[in-house]
Design an enzyme around this catalytic site. Structure first.
Site, PDB file in Angstrom:
ATOM      1  N   SER A 295       0.861  -1.187   0.000  1.00 10.93           N
ATOM      2  CA  SER A 295       0.000   0.000   0.000  1.00 10.93           C
ATOM      3  C   SER A 295       0.891   1.227   0.000  1.00 10.93           C
ATOM      4  CB  SER A 295      -0.863   0.022   1.257  1.00 10.93           C
ATOM      5  OG  SER A 295      -0.070   0.362   2.391  1.00 10.93           O
ATOM      6  N   ASP A 296       0.405   2.323  -0.516  1.00  5.04           N
ATOM      7  CA  ASP A 296       1.135   3.569  -0.290  1.00  5.04           C
ATOM      8  C   ASP A 296       1.106   3.827   1.220  1.00  5.04           C
ATOM      9  OD1 ASP A 296       2.538   5.935  -0.585  1.00  5.04           O
ATOM     10  OD2 ASP A 296       1.311   6.650  -2.244  1.00  5.04           O
ATOM     11  N   CYS A 297       2.011   4.697   1.676  1.00  9.42           N
ATOM     12  CA  CYS A 297       2.234   4.783   3.119  1.00  9.42           C
ATOM     13  C   CYS A 297       1.100   5.496   3.836  1.00  9.42           C
ATOM     14  CB  CYS A 297       3.584   5.413   3.378  1.00  9.42           C
ATOM     15  SG  CYS A 297       4.865   4.383   2.617  1.00  9.42           S
ATOM     16  N   ALA A 299      -2.005   4.331   3.364  1.00  7.85           N
ATOM     17  CA  ALA A 299      -3.195   4.152   2.510  1.00  7.85           C
ATOM     18  C   ALA A 299      -4.247   3.250   3.148  1.00  7.85           C
ATOM     19  CB  ALA A 299      -2.800   3.611   1.136  1.00  7.85           C
TER      20      ALA A 299
END
Ligand SMILES: *[C@@H]1O[C@H](CO)[C@@H](O)[C@H](O)[C@H]1NC(C)=O
Ligand SMILES: *[C@@H]1O[C@H](CO)[C@@H](O)[C@H](O)[C@H]1NC(C)=O
Ligand SMILES: *[C@@H]1O[C@H](CO)[C@@H](O)[C@H](O)[C@H]1NC(C)=O
Ligand SMILES: *[C@@H]1O[C@H](CO)[C@@H](O)[C@H](O)[C@H]1NC(C)=O
Length: 757
Positions: A295-297, A299
């Site tokens: 996941s993006d950080c 997210a």
């Protein structure tokens, strides 16, 4: 105390100090490095099946997971993996490392450390600039060098092996702060860039048996907005998704990328990180992705707190794992025991944890992270391979090739364009050069977003002084401030100089991860500064513009007081040197824009939130493929100090049956008809029947080839392979179909009929 005793005491004191230092080094510094590396040398692990490299990877992964406790599994799914110590010993591992244009980021929350013996990395040009080279080989070389430095960092205990680069989102709107990190607005170029980056960074797994450094294509998908990104829902048509937002990601998978990152934003109502259709059905099943999804950080937090997509924390844990996300960058899972609770209440099964973990471990195994010392791959990369002379030279070379000459009009008084500058002209007649503008002394601005620490930065002023020492300079104003203005001084200097070079532009505080732009004009007092300088300058002024995204240059394009415009972005550690080389003709510029330079009116016609590529709902359309207005400088624009003339080797039309496979070749002769040698990019577009109508693109880039060092009057034949796939278009359902009829092949100003039947 006699002399001997004193000497003895001093000696003892020195020994004690040495002992303390050695202890600190051995106990505190070295274990951190060693621990990261050789998991399978640890006595508790070394005899276990997961450390046995004669076994197939999947059974090793299975063995490892079978030895982990539930608690450990939960801890291992976050990017700062806590390790394990119950039955096996896994040290701390930080999945988060960055290598956008060189090994990057010296921040506590990532796993990369700029400290001895790897204090510096090579900082190559930011990608939006590098892309203007249209040079696959250069893309590969930069990524290859970056991957080699990444391994050397890792071998020194200063980085992990998983790097969250490249960023291949489509730069569809000039306001987007992180557009600079991408190859630009074209899906084909982005895909080709992605392939070469992945190949270069990851190395030849097939030959070596191991991945060199893991690349991660991000941010899946249709991410291109910073402000409000945590809750933004991208409304994207199937057609735009298919022919604009997805192709570069698909290319990553085709070239065996080992990771994909999901975006903060949603796609048509479903947060990307919880989007099972895209993450599992499309990426894994349709495309056959073999790797881990991160996941993006933060997210996962966004799925719950920002998108409010799911009602409970427990079900959020289920949703993202069920969607197919494996590693969470962030700490939603563990911060308040949400994942633990989700397992207890039955929303998440242990099997789901195992699936996610196995995908992560599989990649680490492919990287050799679980090899014993004697089998550890890529051990040959040492600290001296980082910031090496070869890499510095490559960074300089890349910077030169990343500069775009936008304008270079003949000056009436001299009958020649202002560039290149011939420094002898200045020595002979006592003429004077003035550098004016806030980027005269640009330094860290050249590093762009997501950069490492270079061992030096070349500043324009210093580098220009190497060609012509008697340079006067005046900043005139700051980049983005109304304070400290020295407009009068700048005006006076301009008035008394025979040649003015303006150094203007923006920086990564104005366009960056912290924010999108709301206008595309020069910031601070720069417009004022330029106006004053142009009013008094004796000769047409040369403008050097530093930026990542486009700046509205409409006022200067046709102003005869501006003789030349050079667009030099965040071109890395050798930025100033590359600019000086171009200004003085030591390098003949060859960059071509990979983004449309719009004027300010564009911003009023479409919001940054509008994801449509096509001209609908009052939007003028986006990028050269769909924009219905007149750009200031179009995609592909870029001049040279020489001229290239094109002819087709054959005048005949081309016929391509729908059933054809393989290449139908068209040969283009490119001749350098000027007097200077130069590099040149040959761009090939195809325009469909009814181009620009009913959702069809105006044209699509389908091929580019780089010619190096074409000397005066030399002819090069460029072979263009036309295959049937180039004549497919995505329909409204996002399905690519062959479109029969009369297409137009466009190479520079040449066109040729291509009949698809
Ligand atoms: C790329 O890196 C490899 C090491 O991974 C090196 O052997 C090779 O020479 C490099 N390729 C080029 C073209 O420089
Ligand atoms: C899942 O979580 C929700 C909310 O926390 C809870 O009501 C439900 O019982 C849980 N278990 C299952 C199997 O859905
Ligand atoms: C240019 O900047 C450097 C530091 O980045 C500084 O040392 C130098 O004094 C500056 N030179 C001028 C002329 O401002
Ligand atoms: C343009 O945007 C910049 C930063 O994004 C801001 O500082 C400046 O005030 C804006 N200028 C205008 C004319 O709105």
């Amino acid at each position: 105390m006699n002399r001997r005793k004193l000497v003895q005491l001093v000696l003892i004191a020195v020994l004690v100090v040495i002992a303390v230092v050695v202890t600190v080094v051995v106990v505190v510094v070295i274990p951190k490095s060693v621990e990261q590396k050789v998991i399978c040398e640890k006595p508790r692990n070394s005899e276990l099946p997961f450390c046995d490299s004669s076994l197939p990877i999947d059974s090793r992964v299975h063995d490892l997971i079978s030895r982990l406790t539930l608690q450990e599994k939960i801890g291992l799914l976050g990017h700062k993996s806590a390790g394990a110590s119950h039955n096996v010993e896994l040290g701390y591992y930080n999945w988060w490392n960055e290598a956008l244009h060189g090994v990057a980021w010296n921040y506590e929350y990532v796993g990369t450390y700029f400290r001895p013996p790897t204090e510096y990395s090579t900082v190559f040009p930011q990608i939006i600039s590098l892309a203007t080279s249209f040079d696959r080989e250069l893309f590969f070389l930069m990524a290859n060098a970056t991957g080699n430095e990444a391994r050397a960092f890792h071998n020194a205990g200063n980085a992990g092996l998983t790097f969250w680069s490249p960023n291949i989102n489509i730069f569809r709107d000039p306001r987007w702060g992180r557009g600079q990190e991408t190859p630009g607005e074209d899906p084909y170029l982005s895909a080709e860039y992605a392939r070469n980056f992945v190949d270069g960074l990851q190395g030849e797994e097939d030959k070596v048996g191991f991945v060199k450094a893991s690349a991660c294509c991000k941010h899946f998908a249709a991410h291109s907005i910073e402000e409000g990104r945590d809750s933004f829902d991208a409304i994207v048509t199937e057609q735009d998704m298919a022919d604009t937002y997805l192709p570069a990601f698909k290319a990553c998978v085709e070239n065996k990328v080992t990771s994909i990152m999901t975006a903060y934003s949603g796609i048509n109502g479903v947060p990307a990180t919880a989007n099972k259709y895209y993450v599992t059905d499309v990426i894994r099943q349709q495309w056959g992705f073999d790797g881990y999804i991160v996941s993006d950080c933060g997210a996962v937090d966004d799925v719950f707190y920002e998108h409010k997509y799911i009602k409970t924390e427990s079900e959020t844990c289920h949703a993202v794992l069920d969607a197919g996300m494996d590693i969470e960058c962030g700490s939603f899972f563990t911060r308040s025991g949400f994942l633990q609770a989700a397992v207890s209440d039955g929303n998440v099964t242990e099997a789901m944890l195992d699936t996610a973990l196995s995908r992560g471990f599989r990649v680490l195994m492919r990287l050799g992270y679980f090899e014993k010392d004697d089998k550890m791959p890529y051990k040959e990369f040492l600290p001296e391979d980082v910031d090496s002379e070869t890499h510095r030279q490559l960074a300089l070379d890349a910077a030169r090739r990343s500069i775009v000459l936008l304008k270079n009009d003949v000056t009436e008084s001299t009958g020649a364009p202002p560039l290149p500058l011939h420094h002898l002209d200045f020595t002979s007649n006592g003429a004077s050069v003035a550098l004016i503008g806030p980027h005269v002394n640009a330094s860290t601005v050249f590093l762009g977003n997501y950069h490492g620490i270079p061992s030096f930065i070349k500043l324009p002023l210093n580098e220009i002084q190497r060609y012509w020492s008697d340079v006067k300079w005046e900043a005139g104003c700051e980049v983005d401030s109304l304070e400290n203005n020295r407009l009068i001084e700048a005006e006076n200097l301009a008035r008394s100089s025979s040649q003015v070079i303006l150094f203007v532009g923006i920086n990564t505080e104005i366009e960056g991860e912290t924010g999108d732009r709301h206008n595309i004009t020069f910031t601070g007092l720069q417009t004022d500064l330029i106006r004053r300088v142009l009013a008094v300058a004796l000769q047409p002024v040369i403008m050097v513009v530093v930026s990542g995204g486009a700046i509205d240059l409409s006022a200067y394009k046709n102003d005869r007081r501006v003789g030349a415009i050079v667009w030099a972005g965040y071109i890395g550690q050798s930025g100033g040197e590359a600019i000086a080389d171009v200004l003085f003709g030591n390098y003949n510029p060859s960059g071509r824009l990979t983004q449309t330079f719009y004027d300010t009116n564009f911003l009023g016609q479409v919001t940054i939130q509008d994801m449509n590529m096509r001209p609908v709902n009052g939007s003028p359309g986006r990028t050269y493929r769909f924009f219905t207005g007149n750009p200031v400088y179009p995609f592909g624009h870029g001049l040279s100090y020489t001229s290239f003339q094109y002819t087709f080797a054959s005048e005949a039309d081309v016929q391509i049956p729908q059933s054809s496979s393989g290449c139908t070749y068209v040969v283009v002769r490119v001749q350098n008809i000027g007097s200077l040698p130069g590099d040149h990019s040959v761009l090939t577009f195809v325009a469909p029947p009814n181009a620009g109508l009913e959702g069809r693109p105006i044209k699509n880039l389908k091929d580019f080839q780089k010619l190096h060092n074409v000397v005066a009057s030399q002819i090069r034949d460029v072979q263009i392979c036309l295959n049937i796939d180039m004549f497919k278009l995505a329909n409204v359902d996002g399905v690519f179909e062959i479109v029969s009829g009369e297409w137009t092949l466009m190479v520079a100003d040449l066109t040729k009929r291509v009949v698809v039947y």
